[in-house]
Design a protein around this motif. Structure first.
Motif: not given
Length: 140
Positions: A54-67, A69-80
């Motif tokens: 039920t809780e929206k993801i607001t910060d995806v930077s913690v999920f970033r991995t090396k390599g 390519k997607a920006t944080d904004e793209d990932v946030l849009a994908a998990v909207d």
């Protein structure tokens, strides 16, 4: 045994498709930003979604991995999207079954390799052909 290994691989593929469908139904489009929806970053995001559906993801930077390519904004849009309780439970069951399948497949592969050890010289010869690895050599 090798045929059963192939079946386990097919079962896993089917479960991956079901998991992807759960995400798509919930308007979570990880496949838009990740080449592998079951890779490290996407797996962590899915885990987080299941822990707190039920809780929206607001910060995806913690999920970033090396390599990645997607920006944080793209990932946030994908998990909207929103994952309902039923889809979250279904996805949890699917992931649990996939883990079981992987464990069974690993145990079976160990058994196959142990059984094939007595044919190691022949297998090594077959594996000199480009593109042929251990399980393909065992089947040949």
């Amino acid at each position: 045994m090798v045929r059963y290994r192939w079946k386990l691989t097919n079962f896993t593929t089917g479960e991956k498709n079901r998991a992807q469908n759960c995400l798509t139904v919930s308007n979570i489009k990880l496949d838009d930003v990740f080449s592998d929806v079951f890779g490290k970053a996407a797996f962590a995001i899915t885990k987080r979604l299941l822990e707190n559906p039920t809780e929206k993801i607001t910060d995806v930077s913690v999920f970033r991995t090396k390599g990645m390519k997607a920006t944080d904004e793209d990932v946030l849009a994908a998990v909207d999207g929103e994952i309902c309780a039923e889809q979250a439970e279904k996805l949890s069951i699917i992931r649990s079954y996939m883990d079981s399948l992987e464990m069974c497949k690993a145990n079976l592969e160990s058994l196959i390799l142990t059984t094939a050890e007595k044919y190691l010289p022949q297998l090594n010869l077959v594996m000199t052909v480009p593109g042929i690895r251990s399980f393909a050599a065992i089947v040949a």
